[in-house]
Design a protein around this motif. Sequence first.
Motif, short mmCIF file in Angstrom:
data_model
loop_
_atom_site.label_atom_id
_atom_site.label_comp_id
_atom_site.label_asym_id
_atom_site.label_seq_id
_atom_site.Cartn_x
_atom_site.Cartn_y
_atom_site.Cartn_z
N MET A 35 0.82 -1.21 -0.05
CA MET A 35 -0.04 -0.06 0.11
C MET A 35 0.82 1.39 0.00
N MET A 36 2.00 1.24 0.80
CA MET A 36 2.76 2.34 0.95
C MET A 36 3.47 2.38 -0.76
N ALA A 59 2.32 1.63 -3.63
CA ALA A 59 1.23 2.13 -4.34
C ALA A 59 1.00 3.66 -4.42
N ILE A 60 0.81 4.04 -2.91
CA ILE A 60 0.67 5.33 -2.57
C ILE A 60 1.68 6.22 -3.31
N LEU A 61 2.87 5.79 -2.88
CA LEU A 61 3.99 6.57 -3.44
C LEU A 61 4.38 6.63 -4.89
N ALA A 73 1.70 6.31 -6.96
CA ALA A 73 0.57 7.39 -7.65
C ALA A 73 1.14 8.70 -7.30
N GLY A 74 1.78 8.96 -6.09
CA GLY A 74 2.34 10.66 -5.91
C GLY A 74 3.18 10.77 -7.07
#
Length: 85
Positions: free
Chosen positions: A36-37, A39-41, A43-44
């Motif tokens: 999740m970390m 994936a969020i990174l 996306a950012g």
Amino acid sequence: METAIGIVAGILTSISMVPQLIKVIKEKDVDNLSPMMVAILLAGVSLWVVYGIILTDWPIILSNAFSVIVNTTLLICYFFFRNRQ
């Protein structure tokens, strides 16, 4: 001076996940990796690439594109290695 600071900041943030990627590839162990970390990174930094393209700002585009590659590879490794333990 502002461009130099931006380039150095981009290089440092871009290479920040490289040691993690090397460790995952070398040990084939993703137990301590949060998908999740990553994936969020991912996306950012992808949005930073889009932002850089809008501004035609090459330091933003290149540094974040490199981060996209590293984090995509890390996420692929997570799904590839997670059941190999």
